[in-house]
Scaffold this motif. Structure first.
Motif, PDB file in Angstrom:
ATOM      1  N   UNK A  27     113.610  18.166   6.830  1.00  0.00           N
ATOM      2  CA  UNK A  27     113.384  17.427   5.592  1.00  0.00           C
ATOM      3  C   UNK A  27     112.296  16.378   5.779  1.00  0.00           C
ATOM      4  N   UNK A  28     111.290  16.456   4.953  1.00  0.00           N
ATOM      5  CA  UNK A  28     110.265  15.400   4.841  1.00  0.00           C
ATOM      6  C   UNK A  28     109.500  15.139   6.134  1.00  0.00           C
ATOM      7  N   UNK A  29     109.511  16.067   7.086  1.00  0.00           N
ATOM      8  CA  UNK A  29     108.733  15.859   8.301  1.00  0.00           C
ATOM      9  C   UNK A  29     109.543  15.668   9.561  1.00  0.00           C
ATOM     10  N   UNK A  30     110.863  15.854   9.491  1.00  0.00           N
ATOM     11  CA  UNK A  30     111.688  15.763  10.695  1.00  0.00           C
ATOM     12  C   UNK A  30     112.904  16.676  10.559  1.00  0.00           C
ATOM     13  N   UNK A  31     113.449  17.067  11.725  1.00  0.00           N
ATOM     14  CA  UNK A  31     114.710  17.802  11.752  1.00  0.00           C
ATOM     15  C   UNK A  31     115.866  16.807  11.777  1.00  0.00           C
ATOM     16  N   UNK A  32     116.989  17.228  11.222  1.00  0.00           N
ATOM     17  CA  UNK A  32     118.223  16.462  11.330  1.00  0.00           C
ATOM     18  C   UNK A  32     119.145  17.242  12.246  1.00  0.00           C
TER      19      UNK A  32
END
Length: 258
Positions: A62-67
């Motif tokens: 999401x939005x440029x990063x992994x969670x």
């Protein structure tokens, strides 16, 4: 947000990527007080693509990063340059894969890309560019690349391993003096390969960041502080020893399987 800008999720370049080890690493990173990492695995590690194939399959992006496992994981890569130094790049997952593809012909010593060429690639994709451990004896980027070129970096790496080897006073002085000279901020990276090293160096950001552009803006504005662990030497020494024995076990397992 509390982030470590220099981390690995493999024990070594030759070791395989192990999903269970990754999950353990993220759990330990969180336990150490981190809420985010830049995943800067070596660009010429064995089966590099396994890492991002796994992340894409297992975790939301999401939005440029992994969670991942309660952690923000910013895609990144650590690249060797021809002048004998390392550069950490952080960006979107598509940009990181594109950089790795562009470096396919530069994976071995003697064929590494020049610093200037890497900067051109990274700037075309608006990536965060960090000079890795710039005064390490084996890869002294700061001594091999002209200051005018180093100014193209967005930050310099205050490195956990170097802080242990050289001592915090010497290491900080070297990096800070270069920072003042070229006008480039300093961020901290543990250089973790084994989870005991997490927490040696932390960057406390005033605000949450969602992508590399947010990180670049926050770093440029100095909206963060760097903390060094009181147990830095113990943590690095312990991680180094455990890593050594884990690698030996993996190698022995491979021999037995053959």
């Amino acid at each position: 947000m509390i982030i470590d800008f220099h981390t690995h999720v493999k024990l070594s370049k030759k070791s395989p990527f192990m999903p269970d080890y990754f999950r353990q690493m993220m759990a330990e990173a969180k336990e150490s007080g981190l809420t985010a990492i830049a995943l800067t695995e070596h660009f010429n590690t064995t089966r590099w693509e396994d890492i991002y194939d796994f992340l894409d399959a297992e975790y939301p992006y999401r939005s440029g990063h992994y969670e991942a496992e309660g952690m923000k994981v910013f895609p990144g890569i650590e690249v060797d340059v021809r002048e004998n130094g390392h550069v950490l790049l952080v960006g979107g997952r598509e940009e990181i894969r594109a950089i790795r593809a562009a470096l396919e012909g530069h994976l071995t010593e003697g064929n590494f890309i020049p610093f200037e060429g890497l900067m051109d690639l990274a700037e075309a994709r608006d990536m965060l560019k960090i000079g890795g451990h710039p005064f390490r004896d084996s890869t002294p980027l700061a001594l091999n690349v002209p200051a005018e070129q180093l100014k193209r970096l967005d930050a310099l790496d205050l490195n956990g391993k170097d802080l242990h080897v050289k001592g915090p006073e010497v290491c900080r002085r070297e990096v800070q003096e270069l920072s003042y000279t070229i006008g480039v901020p300093v961020v901290g990276g543990s250089d973790t390969h084994q989870f005991l090293q997490y927490g040696t160096v932390k960057n406390h950001f005033d605000d949450e960041c969602e992508n590399s552009d947010d990180l670049k803006k926050a770093i440029a504005a100095w909206n963060y502080r760097i903390d060094l662990s009181d147990q830095l030497d113990l943590k690095v020494r312990a991680a180094t020893l455990v890593k050594k024995y884990m690698k030996q076990c993996l190698e022995e397992k491979e021999v037995i399987s053959l």
